[in-house]
Design an enzyme around this catalytic site. Structure first.
Site, PDB file in Angstrom:
ATOM      1  N   HIS A 281       9.305   3.009   8.545  1.00 27.68           N
ATOM      2  CA  HIS A 281       9.171   2.302   9.600  1.00 27.68           C
ATOM      3  C   HIS A 281       8.057   2.741  10.621  1.00 27.68           C
ATOM      4  CE1 HIS A 281      10.754  -0.690  12.657  1.00 27.68           C
ATOM      5  NE2 HIS A 281      10.383   0.325  13.384  1.00 27.68           N
TER       6      HIS A 281
ATOM      7  N   ARG B 242      23.025 -13.871   2.450  1.00 26.03           N
ATOM      8  CA  ARG B 242      22.377 -12.529   1.950  1.00 26.03           C
ATOM      9  C   ARG B 242      23.089 -12.024   1.006  1.00 26.03           C
ATOM     10  NH1 ARG B 242      19.232 -10.443   6.374  1.00 26.03           N
ATOM     11  NH2 ARG B 242      19.642 -11.810   8.316  1.00 26.03           N
TER      12      ARG B 242
ATOM     13  N   MET C  82      10.923  -6.457   3.995  1.00 28.02           N
ATOM     14  CA  MET C  82      11.061  -7.007   5.507  1.00 28.02           C
ATOM     15  C   MET C  82      12.509  -7.848   5.637  1.00 28.02           C
ATOM     16  SD  MET C  82       8.474  -5.602   6.838  1.00 28.02           S
ATOM     17  CE  MET C  82       8.405  -6.237   8.390  1.00 28.02           C
TER      18      MET C  82
ATOM     19  N   ASN D  25      13.733   4.275   4.045  1.00 27.24           N
ATOM     20  CA  ASN D  25      12.935   3.188   4.396  1.00 27.24           C
ATOM     21  C   ASN D  25      11.909   3.954   5.268  1.00 27.24           C
ATOM     22  OD1 ASN D  25      11.947   0.708   5.425  1.00 27.24           O
ATOM     23  ND2 ASN D  25      13.025   1.267   7.268  1.00 27.24           N
TER      24      ASN D  25
ATOM     25  N   ALA E  87      -1.204   7.429   8.335  1.00 26.72           N
ATOM     26  CA  ALA E  87      -0.052   8.145   8.199  1.00 26.72           C
ATOM     27  C   ALA E  87       0.912   8.075   7.567  1.00 26.72           C
ATOM     28  CB  ALA E  87       0.303   8.554   9.808  1.00 26.72           C
TER      29      ALA E  87
ATOM     30  N   SER F  71       0.819  -1.285   0.198  1.00 25.89           N
ATOM     31  CA  SER F  71      -0.087  -0.002  -0.010  1.00 25.89           C
ATOM     32  C   SER F  71       0.839   1.405   0.014  1.00 25.89           C
ATOM     33  CB  SER F  71      -0.911  -0.048   1.285  1.00 25.89           C
ATOM     34  OG  SER F  71      -0.284   0.284   2.698  1.00 25.89           O
TER      35      SER F  71
ATOM     36  N   LEU G  63      19.187  -5.636   5.205  1.00 24.31           N
ATOM     37  CA  LEU G  63      20.226  -5.696   4.031  1.00 24.31           C
ATOM     38  C   LEU G  63      21.626  -5.596   4.792  1.00 24.31           C
ATOM     39  CD1 LEU G  63      18.341  -3.102   1.883  1.00 24.31           C
ATOM     40  CD2 LEU G  63      18.716  -5.387   1.401  1.00 24.31           C
TER      41      LEU G  63
HETATM   42  C1  GAR Z   1       4.091  -0.700   6.715  1.00 19.55           C
HETATM   43  O1  GAR Z   1       3.477  -0.535   7.778  1.00 19.55           O
HETATM   44  C2  GAR Z   1       5.590  -0.507   6.817  1.00 19.55           C
HETATM   45  O2  GAR Z   1       5.772   0.556   7.852  1.00 19.55           O
HETATM   46  C3  GAR Z   1       6.139  -1.776   7.407  1.00 19.55           C
HETATM   47  O3  GAR Z   1       5.204  -3.000   6.852  1.00 19.55           O
HETATM   48  C4  GAR Z   1       4.173  -2.402   6.412  1.00 19.55           C
HETATM   49  C5  GAR Z   1       3.909  -2.496   5.101  1.00 19.55           C
HETATM   50  O4  GAR Z   1       2.691  -2.454   4.319  1.00 19.55           O
HETATM   51  N1  GAR Z   1       7.559  -1.932   7.260  1.00 19.55           N
HETATM   52  C6  GAR Z   1       8.206  -2.435   8.295  1.00 19.55           C
HETATM   53  O5  GAR Z   1       7.794  -2.873   9.422  1.00 19.55           O
HETATM   54  C7  GAR Z   1       9.807  -2.397   7.986  1.00 19.55           C
HETATM   55  N2  GAR Z   1      10.557  -2.894   9.178  1.00 19.55           N
HETATM   56  P1  GAR Z   1       2.507  -2.107   2.861  1.00 19.55           P
HETATM   57  O6  GAR Z   1       3.082  -3.362   2.235  1.00 19.55           O
HETATM   58  O7  GAR Z   1       0.979  -1.987   2.649  1.00 19.55           O
HETATM   59  O8  GAR Z   1       2.990  -0.694   2.481  1.00 19.55           O
END
Ligand code: GAR
Length: 197
Positions: free
Chosen positions: A110, A66, A91, A108, A174, A14, A94
């Site tokens: 978070h 990796r 997820m 990124n 947000a 999203s 790196l």
């Molecule tokens: C989001 O909430 C993002 O902040 C989080 O994963 C979700 C992805 O949603 N990211 C992390 O936790 C990174 N460590 P999306 O695929 O709908 O954008």
């Protein structure tokens, strides 16, 4: 010059969708490719539906190696000549090598108000701690996990009765406001943080 933006995802994408939709008109960047480490990621289909190349590089094929996964990732990205890489729900951690190749060019998002709650389960941890505010952060990626210069934050309230799920949904909204705003500023060469909410 219009910057070319590659977007890395692992799931529904999203945030990727909001980034792609934002890059029109006078925006200083355009999307060039979406790459997922998870071939089943719903975001790959959403990217193709928006007319973008969408590629899977399955990390499971490389086991614990990796560096080999990242070499494949770099190879998949190379033809698209991205100037900026946006991690959007990506997820995988790196290595310093990959991060170094993108130094100053990789962002990124978070789902916490960093430096609070690096890593996973951010919403449950914020509720458990009794925080009255939560939110999200966009930062430049450096080798340390969920670290690096902060480029923007958006705050939301933690409401009585919130669960990790209800708070995550509020924070995600947000995120969808913050990430496009940060990318627009960053692509224009402006590193001043965007503060919302
Ligand atoms: C989001 O909430 C993002 O902040 C989080 O994963 C979700 C992805 O949603 N990211 C992390 O936790 C990174 N460590 P999306 O695929 O709908 O954008």
């Amino acid at each position: 010059m219009t910057a070319r933006v590659g977007i890395l995802i692992s799931g529904g994408g999203s945030n990727m969708v909001t980034l792609v939709r934002s890059m029109t008109g006078t925006h200083p960047a355009r999307p060039c490719v979406v790459v997922s480490n998870n071939p089943e990621a719903g975001g790959l289909i959403r990217a193709r539906d928006m007319g973008l190349p969408a590629v899977a590089v399955d990390h499971r094929a490389y086991g614990k190696d990796r560096a080999a996964f990242e070499a494949a990732l770099a190879e998949a990205l190379a033809p698209f000549e991205a100037d900026i890489l946006c991690l959007a729900g990506f997820m995988r951690v790196l290595t310093a090598g990959f991060v170094g190749d993108w130094r100053g060019r990789m962002l990124n998002i978070h789902p916490s108000l960093l430096p609070k709650y690096r890593g996973l389960d951010t919403h449950a941890r914020a509720i458990e701690a009794g925080d009255t505010q939560a939110g999200c952060t966009v930062h430049e990626v450096t080798p340390a996990l969920d670290d690096g210069p902060i480029l923007g934050q958006a705050r939301v309230p933690v409401l009585p009765g919130d669960t990790a799920e209800t708070l995550a949904a509020r924070v995600l909204q947000a995120e969808h406001r913050l990430y496009p705003a940060v990318l627009r500023r960053f692509a224009a060469g402006d590193r001043r943080p965007v503060l919302l909410g």
